[in-house]
Design an enzyme around this catalytic site. Structure first.
Site, PDB file in Angstrom:
ATOM      1  N   TYR A  73      -1.342  -1.442  10.837  1.00  0.00           N
ATOM      2  CA  TYR A  73      -1.603  -1.668   9.405  1.00  0.00           C
ATOM      3  C   TYR A  73      -0.454  -1.101   8.565  1.00  0.00           C
ATOM      4  CZ  TYR A  73      -3.588  -1.510   4.762  1.00  0.00           C
ATOM      5  OH  TYR A  73      -3.774  -1.677   3.405  1.00  0.00           O
ATOM      6  N   SER A  76       0.859  -1.191   0.000  1.00  0.00           N
ATOM      7  CA  SER A  76       0.000   0.000   0.000  1.00  0.00           C
ATOM      8  C   SER A  76       0.894   1.239   0.000  1.00  0.00           C
ATOM      9  CB  SER A  76      -0.836  -0.020   1.287  1.00  0.00           C
ATOM     10  OG  SER A  76      -1.446   1.221   1.518  1.00  0.00           O
TER      11      SER A  76
END
Ligand SMILES: NC(=O)c1ccc[n+]([C@@H]2O[C@H](COP(=O)([O-])OP(=O)(O)OC[C@H]3O[C@@H](n4cnc5c(N)ncnc54)[C@H](OP(=O)(O)O)[C@@H]3O)[C@@H](O)[C@H]2O)c1
Length: 265
Positions: free
Chosen positions: A155, A142
């Site tokens: 995360y 990401s």
């Protein structure tokens, strides 16, 4: 060993979002598929669609957030005498909130899914590819990987792991005929934001960078995989953001990331 001339792709996180769209790209491009996630009905609907494109689909329901899940999945694949030519590690999970207030069980599940299962599954599938001298691996990281992320600390750290891991193993296997592509999307319209409780954040409201569709992310990612690129960041603005995060003072990137990932008040 399968005698099927069509290459076979294993896609985790295939029931939704980017994983489902990557599976669609692969089916369109002549692959048979193993679809893996927890929700079988979703995968069955995709399998019906892909069969109409000529793709044979095997569905394996598995909770990849549990210890030993990767080994269990590979055992099932081997029992079906299937050989994986393309591995897409798309299953992933986010969570928003202050770390010291987060549910420890949820943190464990996130790390297991985003980091441990992804690593173990890649470790189990990659040697066969290297032995055969061909294959592609994709890891879903990401743009969250490019800076620490207050309010999504675990995360972002998990995605930084995936990026570092992916780049390192891509280098290790660079002369074997196998490619490893780490895909770094920015905010993408999937079920992710709802699951991670960030749907109201500046990031997912598109306050700075427009939210992309999962089909666009998959199209860009799949093109990068076929071009054997090591890292693919989706879209010009996300690329600029990722690079400037690396070049900016940490105090500034922490403030921006914290704002982007906070739920709107
Ligand atoms: N959306 C974004 O903005 C964005 C941005 C950058 C990176 N990513 C990454 O892209 C990947 C795909 O996410 P997405 O956006 O497509 O989200 P999504 O629509 O929520 O899809 C997540 C997928 O992971 C599967 N999954 C979740 N927990 C699982 C578990 N315990 N066991 C097995 N499968 C599990 C889900 O299937 P089941 O629920 O059926 O099990 C689903 O297929 C993730 O790694 C995410 O971190 C997303």
């Amino acid at each position: 060993m399968t005698t099927n001339p069509r290459p076979l792709a294993l896609v985790t996180g295939a029931s939704s979002g980017i994983g489902a769209q990557l599976a669609r790209e692969l089916a369109r491009d002549g692959h048979d598929l193993i679809l893996c996630a927890r929700r079988v009905e979703r995968m069955q609907a995709l399998a019906d669609e892909f069969k109409a494109m000529g793709a044979a689909c095997t569905i394996i329901a598995a909770d990849l957030g549990k210890s030993g899940a990767a080994a269990g999945l590979v055992r099932e694949i081997e029992a079906k005498v299937l050989v994986v030519d393309v591995l897409i590690n798309a299953a992933g999970l986010g969570g928003q909130g202050r770390f010291h207030k987060s549910d420890p069980q949820r943190i464990g599940e996130m790390l297991q899914l985003n980091v441990v299962t992804l690593t173990e599954l890649t470790r189990l599938v990659l040697p066969g590819m290297v032995r055969r001298g061909r294959g592609h691996v994709m890891l879903l990281s990401s743009t969250a990987a490019f800076q620490p992320g207050p309010n999504m600390a675990v995360y972002c750290a998990s995605k930084a792991y995936v990026l570092s891991f992916g780049q390192a193993i891509a280098y290790e296997v660079r002369n074997t005929g196998v490619s490893v592509t780490t895909l770094c999307p920015g905010a993408t319209a999937t079920e992710f934001a709802e699951v991670a409780s960030v749907a109201n954040s500046a990031l997912f409201k598109g306050s700075m960078i427009p939210v992309m569709s999962a089909s666009e992310v998959a199209r860009i990612g799949y093109r990068g995989l076929k071009a054997r690129r090591s890292v693919v960041i989706t879209g010009l603005l996300n690329r600029i953001m990722a690079i400037s995060s690396r070049l900016s003072p940490t105090a500034l990137t922490l403030r921006i990331a914290s704002w982007m990932m906070s739920a709107a008040r």
